[in-house]
Design an enzyme around this catalytic site. Structure first.
Site, PDB file in Angstrom:
ATOM      1  CG  ASP A 584      -2.006  -1.621   1.066  1.00 35.80           C
ATOM      2  OD1 ASP A 584      -1.733  -1.934   1.131  1.00 35.80           O
ATOM      3  OD2 ASP A 584      -3.045  -1.040   1.834  1.00 35.80           O
ATOM      4  CG  HIS A 586      -3.527   4.061   1.674  1.00 38.19           C
ATOM      5  ND1 HIS A 586      -4.310   3.760   1.077  1.00 38.19           N
ATOM      6  CD2 HIS A 586      -2.597   2.998   2.347  1.00 38.19           C
ATOM      7  CE1 HIS A 586      -4.731   2.253   1.679  1.00 38.19           C
ATOM      8  NE2 HIS A 586      -4.163   1.803   1.937  1.00 38.19           N
ATOM      9  CG  ASP A 616      -5.315  -0.087  -0.916  1.00 38.21           C
ATOM     10  OD1 ASP A 616      -6.409  -0.312  -1.547  1.00 38.21           O
ATOM     11  OD2 ASP A 616      -5.450  -0.454   0.152  1.00 38.21           O
ATOM     12  CG  ASP A 619      -9.493   6.211  -0.937  1.00 39.18           C
ATOM     13  OD1 ASP A 619      -9.833   8.109  -0.790  1.00 39.18           O
ATOM     14  OD2 ASP A 619      -9.972   5.630  -0.936  1.00 39.18           O
ATOM     15  NE  ARG A 620      -7.208   4.722   5.915  1.00 33.81           N
ATOM     16  CZ  ARG A 620      -8.141   4.586   6.480  1.00 33.81           C
ATOM     17  NH1 ARG A 620      -8.500   5.691   7.451  1.00 33.81           N
ATOM     18  NH2 ARG A 620      -8.644   3.468   6.714  1.00 33.81           N
ATOM     19  CG  ASN A 648      -9.236  -2.674   0.263  1.00 32.05           C
ATOM     20  OD1 ASN A 648      -8.448  -2.132   0.255  1.00 32.05           O
ATOM     21  ND2 ASN A 648      -9.897  -1.954   1.197  1.00 32.05           N
ATOM     22  CG  HIS A 649      -9.002   2.154  -0.102  1.00 32.07           C
ATOM     23  ND1 HIS A 649      -9.183   3.772  -0.197  1.00 32.07           N
ATOM     24  CD2 HIS A 649      -7.925   1.424   0.664  1.00 32.07           C
ATOM     25  CE1 HIS A 649      -9.217   3.531   1.512  1.00 32.07           C
ATOM     26  NE2 HIS A 649      -8.647   1.911   1.672  1.00 32.07           N
ATOM     27  CG  HIS A 701      -5.268  -4.688  -1.870  1.00 36.40           C
ATOM     28  ND1 HIS A 701      -3.955  -3.740  -2.125  1.00 36.40           N
ATOM     29  CD2 HIS A 701      -6.225  -4.422  -1.362  1.00 36.40           C
ATOM     30  CE1 HIS A 701      -4.105  -3.574  -0.936  1.00 36.40           C
ATOM     31  NE2 HIS A 701      -5.655  -3.667  -0.316  1.00 36.40           N
ATOM     32  NE  ARG A 768      -9.791  -5.586   5.727  1.00 41.39           N
ATOM     33  CZ  ARG A 768      -8.843  -4.849   5.709  1.00 41.39           C
ATOM     34  NH1 ARG A 768      -9.185  -3.571   5.399  1.00 41.39           N
ATOM     35  NH2 ARG A 768      -7.431  -5.222   5.946  1.00 41.39           N
ATOM     36  CG  HIS A 795      -6.459  -5.326   2.213  1.00 39.20           C
ATOM     37  ND1 HIS A 795      -6.694  -4.350   2.342  1.00 39.20           N
ATOM     38  CD2 HIS A 795      -6.887  -6.583   2.979  1.00 39.20           C
ATOM     39  CE1 HIS A 795      -8.035  -4.642   1.981  1.00 39.20           C
ATOM     40  NE2 HIS A 795      -8.263  -6.119   3.292  1.00 39.20           N
TER      41      HIS A 795
END
Length: 844
Positions: A584, A586, A616, A619-620, A648-649, A701, A768, A795
């Site tokens: 990730d 992010h 990913d 985001d964040r 998943n993002h 992922h 989740r 993840h």
């Protein structure tokens, strides 16, 4: 059936609205007809409604930006063919326009005088007072301004699905042109021939603008091809495995089949891709031995040679030996292309051909190509005659101008280059004799000495600074006459010039290409700048005074080009070691830059490793746009070394819950920001979902798939549809790959332990709220079933940047330090020489 031609007059009107004082901008119509909205009629030389509207705004000398659709009016008179289509759009002026004069005169290309074409700002009350000779042309400006002031609904510009069905000019083709354009030129499909074929395509598909297999079969059999082979031809045309053909798919496929298309250079490579798909019956991107035998049999048939089973079997076995030194059960596309390109395997030039050209001079003459939209372009073929519903716009005389269909920029397409892949052994239920015979396929990708393989001299030489950054890039032929290239080389390098279009490094080192322009911009973004006096003029990791509109245009171009590359890749990509695997990110562009400087400072193309990112990307963190821009740029520059997997993002619904959508809107504004967000997500929709390194390391992922989702062999992953806009409903398998987690044994309840036993090591992912968690037993069974040794996934944030789990057979990697304000490190994994090495990155 007789043609029915409806003459439609199309116009676009724009309500230019100034929110600061709630005024709208009107223009004095020619001949003192009254005040009216900014308007243009749709001209045959204009490509669409939005372009027409933007032209009207430009002519009115206003900086207003199109925002949305207010309404669309369609007016008819019973018994008459004449119709009117009126598109009414909303445009808003930027803040600060209120200081402009309320009455002024624009500059018009048509040379109108001030009296003829005056502009003026009006309030709603002022509009209602306009009467007589100085009045409104119609009531619509009042109604539209009331509509906006009352906050009634408007509709996004994306509802105007404008398409442009036109041919591509091949008169200016050079060695630097795209492979698609080179193929069209090689097939001698000029603009008129292309438009003739596109006319047939549209007429057959009406009212759709895509072609299904049934209609394709009608068309292809009308050209004299065997009805039993329709599925194979359709599979060859349908490169994206969508089950439908776009106009571009159709046009390029027809170009590949022309009897005059030469079987050499770039056109031959593209033709071979079609040939490979034609014989790849199960459409898995791999040619099995039985499929290869069918190809060999067809070559013999076209040469009028005997085709008994024994003869075909024997020749197929002999031919399979040209593909390398190591046994393998199936043949990959790149191995096939290499063998044909190096003339190790011959005979393909006669395959995948029409017996006659698709378009002749007589066809063009009979079609009335220069006549109006009601003319026929069917070459007298009754099977293609349909009732026509054409749209005739003002000043439009050619059929191809009546509908707008965006084929994509054929001239700007990149040469799709699939990564070199190694394949597993044959399926266990395959016939034993077939398995033995198929083992004679050889793979040059497997390391070892192959005396028949040759090295080639690269086309570029680079100069590297002590810091590892590139300082200078030149082609070898540019250095002829200098001490770097001896006169004894002779004309060898001149021959290299003619193959430049086949060399990916030519595009990779072109500093004016979109990906290199973006990387140059990101270098600027990364650095802090100081003035001569020592004061800061730009902070690090900021855009400063960069024109964000220009940045957006470059970003949109990147997404268009990257989407084509990503969509062409299998859903399960296969990679050779050495390879770095990152988790990730992010939106952590700072850490991504640190990884670059540590691992691929000279760029992926000059680094003897491949790079695999596990998703990913957004985001964040605050730099999701920059992370995506960087990764897509490197993917375009080194498509066979830089690989991106979806996490998943990379989902619109998740980004709305977090903040990537908001980041795009903040950086680029509401309208352009939404376009950027959609363009990026269109790339996410076509990203692969898993990878295998050296046939042993499974990478994804989230986690391994539950066999109940339909994954009995790894090949099932390649059956996941493309594009995948809604994975949760479109593909449970994809959803599991993106969302699953390993169980944490210390957190399991007794009930969950029992459920794991009952369900083969899988339970619902309560953390989740979706997908599942898998146990060590499930992991070991997955590895054994697919002849794998390890799984690497992302993840989950890890304090050390990685975690070794489940008997050392599962590794989780996380590549964004200080995640959400925490203290975790960033790490990556190096797969090399049968070792998985964990590497932590010092990001301080």
């Amino acid at each position: 059936m007789a043609s029915v031609v409806s003459e439609i007059r199309c116009c676009v009107s724009v309500l230019v609205y100034r929110e600061s004082d709630q005024k709208c901008l009107l223009i004095r119509e020619e001949g003192d007809r009254g005040w009216w909205l900014i308007q243009e009629e749709l001209d045959g030389d204009v490509t669409g409604f939005r372009e027409t509207a933007n032209l009207a705004l430009k002519n009115a000398n206003t900086e207003a930006t199109l925002e949305s659709i207010i309404s669309i009016s369609h007016v008819t008179v019973p018994g008459w063919d004449a119709q009117t289509l009126h598109i009414k759009l909303l445009a808003k002026t930027p803040s600060g326009d209120e200081k402009d004069e309320d009455v002024f005169s624009p500059v018009f290309d048509s040379g109108k005088t001030v009296e003829e074409r005056m502009l003026r700002w009006f309030t709603l009350e002022e509009l209602k007072e306009l009467h007589g000779e100085d009045g409104l042309l119609g009531v619509e400006p009042i109604e539209l301004l009331q509509h906006i002031k009352k906050g009634k609904p408007v509709y996004p510009l994306s509802l105007l699905d404008e398409v442009c069905l036109h041919g591509t000019d091949i008169a200016d083709v050079t060695s630097q042109s795209s492979p698609q354009k080179l193929l069209l030129q090689a097939a001698k499909l000029g603009k008129q021939e292309q438009e003739y074929l596109l006319h047939q395509f549209l007429e057959l598909c009406y009212p759709s603008i895509t072609m299904n297999a049934v209609l394709f079969g009608q068309f292809i059999t009308s050209k004299g091809l065997d009805e039993e082979k329709v599925k194979s031809y359709f599979r060859a045309f349908d490169a994206k495995k969508q089950g439908f053909l776009s106009a571009k798919d159709f046009l390029l496929g027809m170009a590949a089949m022309q009897p005059c298309t030469p079987h050499g250079g770039i056109p031959a490579e593209m033709r071979c891709r079609y040939i490979f798909r034609y014989y790849d019956v199960n459409n898995d991107g791999l040619m099995e031995f039985t499929e290869f035998k069918a190809l060999v049999a067809d070559i013999r048939r076209l040469k009028n040679q005997p085709i008994t089973d024994d003869i075909v079997e024997s020749e197929a076995l002999d031919s399979a030996k040209v593909f390398g030194t190591e046994p393998r059960a199936i043949l990959a596309l790149m191995d096939f292309l290499n063998a044909v390109g190096q003339l190790k395997f011959r005979g393909t030039s006669s395959l995948f051909r029409l017996s006659q050209p698709s378009v002749t001079a007589a066809d063009l003459e009979m079609s009335g190509h220069d006549n109006g939209p009601g003319s026929s372009a069917d070459s007298g073929e009754d099977s293609l005659q349909r009732q026509r519903h054409s749209i005739k716009r003002k000043k439009t005389s050619h059929f191809h101008k009546t509908l707008q269909f965006n084929l994509g920029s054929i001239d700007g397409d990149l040469d799709y280059k699939m990564q070199r892949i190694r394949c597993n052994s044959t399926n266990s239920n395959e016939d034993e004799s077939d398995r033995d015979a198929a083992a004679l396929f050889k793979s040059p990708e497997i390391r070892g000495i192959d005396e028949r393989s040759k090295y080639e001299l690269a086309t570029h030489t680079v100069k590297v600074k002590r810091s590892g950054m590139l300082a200078d890039v030149r082609t070898l032929w540019d250095l002829q006459g200098t001490p770097a290239v001896s006169s004894s080389v002779g004309g060898v390098l001149d021959g290299d010039k003619t193959r430049m279009q086949r060399v990916s490094s030519v595009d990779s080192f072109n500093q004016r290409s979109h990906p290199n322009e973006m990387l140059t911009g990101l270098r600027y973004f990364e650095r802090a700048l100081k003035s001569t006096t020592g004061t800061h003029t730009k902070d690090a990791f900021s855009w400063g005074n960069v024109d964000m509109h220009s940045l957006a245009k470059c970003m949109l171009a990147l997404c268009r080009e990257a989407k084509r590359i990503l969509a062409e890749e299998p859903r399960l990509i296969r990679i050779m070691a050495p390879s770095y695997i990152l988790g990730d990110l992010h939106g952590n562009f700072r850490d991504l830059v640190c990884f670059e400087k540590a691992l691929w400072r000279m760029g992926p193309l000059l680094t003897p490793c491949s790079f695999l990112f596990l998703g990913d990307y957004v985001d964040r963190g605050e730099y999701g746009v920059e992370v995506v821009a960087y990764l897509l740029s490197q993917k375009l520059l080194a498509p066979e070394k830089f690989f991106l997997i979806r996490g998943n993002h990379e989902l619109r619904s998740v980004q709305k819950m977090f903040h990537f959508e908001a980041e795009c809107l903040k950086k680029f504004g509401k309208t352009i920001g939404h376009q950027i967000w959609e363009a990026v997500n269109s790339c996410f929709d076509v990203m692969p979902l898993a990878a295998v390194v050296d046939n042993k390391i499974f990478c994804t992922h989230g986690g391994i798939p539950n066999p109940k989702t339909g994954c009995t062999t790894l090949r099932d992953i390649n059956k996941i549809p493309v594009p995948l806009t809604d994975p949760e409903t479109q593909s449970p398998l994809a959803w599991q790959l993106m969302w699953s987690d390993p169980v944490k044994s210390d957190l399991l309840t007794i009930e969950q332990e029992e459920e794991l036993i009952d369900n083969g090591g899988y339970i619902f992912n309560t953390r989740r709220g979706t997908a599942h968690m898998f146990s060590c037993d499930a992991l070991e069974r997955f590895l054994k079933d697919h002849n794998l040794s390890h799984v690497v996934r992302a993840h989950e944030v890890q304090q050390a940047g990685f975690q070794v789990q489940q008997k050392g057979q599962l590794l989780t990697v996380f590549s964004s330090s200080h995640y959400c304000g925490g203290s975790n490190e960033a790490a990556c994994i190096l797969a090399d020489r049968h070792k998985l090495r964990t590497i932590r990155l010092d990001t301080t």
